[in-house]
Design an enzyme around this catalytic site. Structure first.
Site, mmCIF file in Angstrom:
data_model
loop_
_atom_site.group_PDB
_atom_site.id
_atom_site.type_symbol
_atom_site.label_atom_id
_atom_site.label_comp_id
_atom_site.label_asym_id
_atom_site.label_seq_id
_atom_site.Cartn_x
_atom_site.Cartn_y
_atom_site.Cartn_z
ATOM 1 N N GLU A 177 0.831 -1.208 0.000
ATOM 2 C CA GLU A 177 0.000 0.000 0.000
ATOM 3 C C GLU A 177 0.869 1.262 0.000
ATOM 4 O O GLU A 177 0.717 2.145 0.857
ATOM 5 C CB GLU A 177 -0.968 -0.045 1.183
ATOM 6 C CG GLU A 177 -1.934 -1.222 1.041
ATOM 7 C CD GLU A 177 -3.001 -1.303 2.124
ATOM 8 O OE1 GLU A 177 -2.985 -0.461 3.050
ATOM 9 O OE2 GLU A 177 -3.844 -2.213 2.047
ATOM 10 N N ASN A 210 2.144 2.562 6.113
ATOM 11 C CA ASN A 210 2.464 2.190 7.458
ATOM 12 C C ASN A 210 2.934 0.732 7.446
ATOM 13 O O ASN A 210 2.221 -0.166 7.840
ATOM 14 C CB ASN A 210 1.157 2.427 8.238
ATOM 15 C CG ASN A 210 1.138 1.817 9.562
ATOM 16 O OD1 ASN A 210 2.186 1.630 10.154
ATOM 17 N ND2 ASN A 210 -0.048 1.495 10.046
ATOM 18 N N HIS A 227 -18.920 -8.797 4.848
ATOM 19 C CA HIS A 227 -17.561 -8.353 5.150
ATOM 20 C C HIS A 227 -16.941 -9.232 6.224
ATOM 21 O O HIS A 227 -17.539 -9.424 7.284
ATOM 22 C CB HIS A 227 -17.547 -6.891 5.616
ATOM 23 C CG HIS A 227 -16.156 -6.375 5.834
ATOM 24 N ND1 HIS A 227 -15.744 -5.809 7.014
ATOM 25 C CD2 HIS A 227 -15.076 -6.382 5.023
ATOM 26 C CE1 HIS A 227 -14.455 -5.468 6.902
ATOM 27 N NE2 HIS A 227 -14.039 -5.803 5.712
ATOM 28 N N HIS A 228 -15.788 -9.788 5.931
ATOM 29 C CA HIS A 228 -15.023 -10.573 6.908
ATOM 30 C C HIS A 228 -13.669 -9.905 7.109
ATOM 31 O O HIS A 228 -12.744 -10.156 6.336
ATOM 32 C CB HIS A 228 -14.767 -11.998 6.387
ATOM 33 C CG HIS A 228 -15.983 -12.850 6.299
ATOM 34 N ND1 HIS A 228 -16.000 -14.034 5.591
ATOM 35 C CD2 HIS A 228 -17.225 -12.716 6.841
ATOM 36 C CE1 HIS A 228 -17.208 -14.586 5.693
ATOM 37 N NE2 HIS A 228 -17.967 -13.806 6.439
ATOM 38 N N GLU A 229 -13.553 -9.061 8.095
ATOM 39 C CA GLU A 229 -12.214 -8.610 8.470
ATOM 40 C C GLU A 229 -11.633 -9.698 9.352
ATOM 41 O O GLU A 229 -12.161 -9.984 10.423
ATOM 42 C CB GLU A 229 -12.270 -7.265 9.204
ATOM 43 C CG GLU A 229 -10.927 -6.800 9.747
ATOM 44 C CD GLU A 229 -9.807 -6.810 8.703
ATOM 45 O OE1 GLU A 229 -9.899 -6.048 7.740
ATOM 46 O OE2 GLU A 229 -8.842 -7.596 8.865
ATOM 47 N N HIS A 246 -8.889 -8.147 0.503
ATOM 48 C CA HIS A 246 -7.982 -7.009 0.692
ATOM 49 C C HIS A 246 -6.755 -7.458 1.492
ATOM 50 O O HIS A 246 -6.850 -8.365 2.318
ATOM 51 C CB HIS A 246 -8.700 -5.888 1.444
ATOM 52 C CG HIS A 246 -9.575 -5.065 0.550
ATOM 53 N ND1 HIS A 246 -9.632 -3.700 0.616
ATOM 54 C CD2 HIS A 246 -10.418 -5.423 -0.456
ATOM 55 C CE1 HIS A 246 -10.475 -3.252 -0.293
ATOM 56 N NE2 HIS A 246 -10.984 -4.271 -0.957
ATOM 57 N N GLU A 247 -5.651 -6.778 1.243
ATOM 58 C CA GLU A 247 -4.371 -7.025 1.935
ATOM 59 C C GLU A 247 -3.795 -8.415 1.677
ATOM 60 O O GLU A 247 -2.809 -8.819 2.295
ATOM 61 C CB GLU A 247 -4.470 -6.797 3.460
ATOM 62 C CG GLU A 247 -4.700 -5.359 3.857
ATOM 63 C CD GLU A 247 -6.185 -5.024 3.987
ATOM 64 O OE1 GLU A 247 -6.970 -5.935 4.274
ATOM 65 O OE2 GLU A 247 -6.542 -3.855 3.776
ATOM 66 N N GLU A 286 -8.851 4.299 -0.211
ATOM 67 C CA GLU A 286 -8.868 4.587 1.232
ATOM 68 C C GLU A 286 -7.757 5.575 1.617
ATOM 69 O O GLU A 286 -7.946 6.405 2.514
ATOM 70 C CB GLU A 286 -8.774 3.301 2.050
ATOM 71 C CG GLU A 286 -7.502 2.499 1.824
ATOM 72 C CD GLU A 286 -7.507 1.158 2.582
ATOM 73 O OE1 GLU A 286 -8.526 0.791 3.164
ATOM 74 O OE2 GLU A 286 -6.465 0.481 2.564
HETATM 75 C C1 NOJ Z 1 -8.600 -2.230 5.049
HETATM 76 C C2 NOJ Z 1 -9.402 -2.358 3.792
HETATM 77 O O1 NOJ Z 1 -8.637 -2.002 2.676
HETATM 78 C C3 NOJ Z 1 -10.613 -1.478 3.939
HETATM 79 O O2 NOJ Z 1 -11.343 -1.442 2.724
HETATM 80 C C4 NOJ Z 1 -11.442 -1.976 5.068
HETATM 81 O O3 NOJ Z 1 -12.521 -1.121 5.248
HETATM 82 C C5 NOJ Z 1 -10.626 -2.009 6.359
HETATM 83 N N1 NOJ Z 1 -9.417 -2.703 6.158
HETATM 84 C C6 NOJ Z 1 -11.374 -2.683 7.486
HETATM 85 O O4 NOJ Z 1 -11.539 -4.035 7.237
HETATM 86 CA CA CA Z 2 -6.154 -1.916 2.590
#
Ligand code: NOJ
Ligand code: CA
Length: 710
Positions: free
Chosen positions: A168, A191, A410-412, A480-481, A505
């Site tokens: 990123e 970061n 959404h699955h963080e 993501h990530e 973001e």
């Molecule tokens: C980073 C992701 O790129 C973003 O889209 C998401 O909202 C946040 N993490 C929280 O999961």
């Molecule tokens: Ca991200």
């Protein structure tokens, strides 16, 4: 003595012991040379008779075993050709030609076998290592892959720093020889939890341009059960060396023969547009693994998301840490009053999305766990099935479905990989129960178990496991990530998106430079689509979040163009309904634009400067054009010869206003319509950090009165 001299002279005359193989691409644009000299295998690559990769070494260092670098003899060299046209489930074009000549060389070193397979296309080279089943090499551990890419000079590179956990970063444009000096500054743009692996380490896909105008791109394809490829530059010789992400023990990969590595790719052309239209990476991946793909559908979506990213609301329902709360205590605890994923707010976004023809609404912060982010380190925080008390999962899904919308899950994971895998089946079952068809997953924070990295073999296996498992439940995945893509979406087309780069973001975390979106299609997008989340219309974030002084460094027309220039079957309209309501005439383009295409043409492109793309909507005669520029204003001359000759179209042009500027006047635009045909030409000015968008539909009898577009 005389005899010795005679032998030495004889050896000198004979020269080194060399076996050499040549391979040309189908249209003779590229030539590959493979040779084994004094036991050392090397390859080199020419384009139209000009060197692109100078002789470069191949091989591996192994752990607790002799290296596979030298002492080789060539056992065999097999040649073949392949020419096939295939249809992607979704894509930039409805058909893709896969046409290459192949050379497979088998090397032997003291009874151990290593095969190198080269596939040469007119737009580039792919090669991989293969370990056949053999008695002397079964289970083995890589200390390093030693593939080299020897460049011919001090090229200009469009690079981000090498890192095992994140991509990123802002891009830096510099000479290869300047990477060492500029890397510390580049690192500060994100970061990054861990330092770079080397002061000259960079990421793939790496785009370069030589002084004599060759565009060269290094990346990989089909990254499966292996660690991610990074590049380490020798900045005296301009030789890149492969550098794989290590595991917690510092090893680079655990392999078992028979097995293959991912493909290493070198794309090359003297026309930058060819870099964008190349299908090399997809072609090197395996065909679709699923028989039935009817459930995989491109998605245009809105979300309860930008408000959390900008700081207007929170993912969390309460400020109390979860450790003090049992699941049921949430009902009684004090809400923080700023929770975004509440029933009323979600309904409001569903209403707007339904009214304007969207497919889905993403809701983040719907499930418990966010209040104890630090607790993710204990490996159990999210269970992916328990909603906060103000998110009525049944009611909201019913409400959405009645209006022709689906919610997006959404699955963080907070990078607790094992925790996610433990809950995955239940989580996907819950999605089936309520009619969710797509999940956005995320891997924020350090990987658990500690010591593993986002881009290591172990995590890469997890990301693919999650995608395959999702397919069992007919679920599409946007991770993501995760590791940057390598074309696996050909084989597993329910992988409809990834982030894996600096997305929108960051416009709310201090901003990104305008040139960013003129580089991403050359780099990050080579391996697959990006969930970039464009469509921001209100650029000064402090107008709605007083504490956030970030500015979105783009004009509204630049944001519109991204729906065309940043190819993805998954596109978000990321801003708020109330911001779109201020500019409904411009929002019309986002409503109209397609997310799946029969054809794509790159009309103009230069990395770091500008991109203009035209795409034909899948199964329709409509075309859409988008153009973006960097920090410089510029005027583009557009030809419409991609249109069907003899037909007339009505074009609507969304252009930056004459006084628009990303820094001082980003929301100023003009819209005008008129007739065009394949012979039309148009001159369009893009502001600094600006762009333009055009929608084209076939003209009807009623349109005859319209003027021609000028
Ligand atoms: C980073 C992701 O790129 C973003 O889209 C998401 O909202 C946040 N993490 C929280 O999961
Ligand atoms: Ca991200």
């Amino acid at each position: 003595m005389k005899r010795l001299l005679l032998i030495l002279t004889g050896l000198l005359l004979l020269g080194p012991l060399t076996a050499r193989e040549l391979l040309t691409s189908p249209g003779n644009l590229l030539t590959l040379t493979f040779e084994v000299t004094d036991g050392i295998p090397r390859y080199s690559l020419d384009y139209k008779g000009r060197p692109v990769v100078l002789p470069s070494r191949l091989g591996f260092e192994l752990k607790d075993a002799p290296s596979l670098l030298e002492g080789f003899t060539q056992r065999s060299a097999e040649r073949s050709s392949f020419d096939e046209t295939w249809e992607p489930v979704w894509g930039e074009t409805s058909t893709i030609r896969n046409h290459y000549n192949e050379l497979a060389v088998t090397l032997e070193q003291q009874g151990r076998l290593l095969l190198v397979r080269f596939r040469l296309y007119d737009d580039g080279l792919g090669f991989r290592y293969e370990f056949p089943e053999q008695p002397q090499l079964t289970h083995f551990v890589l200390r390093e892959e030693c593939t080299e890419f020897a460049m011919t000079g001090d090229h200009t590179a469009y690079w981000i720093p090498g890192n095992y956990n994140t991509q990123e970063f802002e891009y830096t444009i510099s000479k290869l020889s300047e990477i060492r000096r500029l890397q510390p500054e580049a690192l500060r743009t994100s970061n990054a939890p861990d330092g770079p692996f080397s002061p000259t380490g960079v990421e793939t896909s790496l785009q370069m341009k030589s002084d004599d105008g060759l565009y060269i791109n290094l990346h990989e394809a089909a990254l499966v059960d292996y660690s991610c490829l990074h590049l380490d530059l020798d900045d005296r010789t301009f030789v890149f060396r492969a550098h794989l992400t290590p595991d917690a023990q510092g090893n680079k990969g655990h392999l078992q023969a028979p097995c293959v590595t991912p493909w290493r790719t070198v794309m090359v052309s003297d026309d930058a547009r060819d870099m964008l239209s190349s299908n090399l990476i997809l072609n090197l991946n395996e065909p679709c693994a699923y028989e039935d793909t009817s459930w995989i559908k491109p998605v245009k979506y809105m979300g309860v998301w930008w408000e959390m990213i900008t700081g207007k609301s929170t993912w969390s329902y309460t400020s109390l840490p979860a450790v003090q709360l049992g699941k049921t205590d949430f009902i009684r605890c004090t809400p923080n009053g700023r929770h975004g994923a509440n029933n009323e707010n979600v309904k409001r976004v569903i209403d707007f999305a339904a009214k304007h023809g969207f497919d889905q609404v993403l809701v983040e912060g719907w499930n418990i766990g966010w209040e104890d982010w630090a607790g993710h380190q204990k490996d159990y925080v999210f269970d992916f099935v328990t909603p906060y008390p103000d998110f009525d999962i049944r009611m909201l899904n019913d409400y959405a479905h009645e209006r022709g919308i689906r919610l997006m899950m959404h699955h963080e994971t907070s990078s607790s990989i094992r925790n996610y895998e433990r809950h995955m089946d239940r989580a996907y079952r819950l999605m089936n129960e309520y009619g969710y068809t797509a999940v956005k997953s995320g891997y924020v924070g350090s990987i658990l178990p500690y010591g593993e990295y986002h881009y290591g073999q172990w995590c890469n296996n997890h990301y693919l496991y999650a995608v395959k498992k999702a397919a069992e439940y007919r679920i599409m995945v946007n991770a993501h990530e995760a590791t940057r893509p390598t074309g696996l979406c050909r084989t597993y087309p329910n992988l409809i998106g990834n982030e894996s780069a600096r997305g929108t973001e960051y416009q709310a975390f201090g901003g990104s430079r305008p040139h960013h979106v003129t580089i991403l299609p050359f780099t990050r997008l080579q391996g697959g689509p990006m969930d970039y989340t464009p469509g921001i219309f209100c650029m000064d974030i402090s107008t709605f979040v007083p504490g956030n002084r970030s500015k979105v460094n783009a004009t509204i027309c630049n944001q519109l163009a991204l729906y065309v220039t940043m190819y993805s079957p998954l596109q978000m309209a990321a801003d708020f309904p109330e911001h779109y309501e201020k500019y409904m005439d411009a929002f019309q383009f986002i409503k109209d634009v397609d997310v799946d295409w029969d054809d794509s043409r790159y009309l103009a492109a230069e990395p770091g400067a500008y991109i203009v793309a035209a795409r034909k909507a899948k199964g329709r005669s409509d075309w859409f054009v988008g153009g973006v520029t960097n920090e410089e204003a510029r005027t583009m001359e557009i030809g419409f010869d991609f249109l069907d000759p003899g037909r007339e179209y009505v074009a609507t042009l969304y252009a930056d206003a004459p006084d628009a500027d990303y820094a001082t006047n980003p929301e100023a635009y003009t819209i005008r319509s008129g007739r065009v045909d394949a012979r039309s030409r148009l001159s369009v000015r893009m502001a600094r950090g600006g762009g333009f968008a055009i929608s084209l539909r076939e003209a009807t009898a009623a349109d005859r009165k319209l003027r021609r577009l000028k």
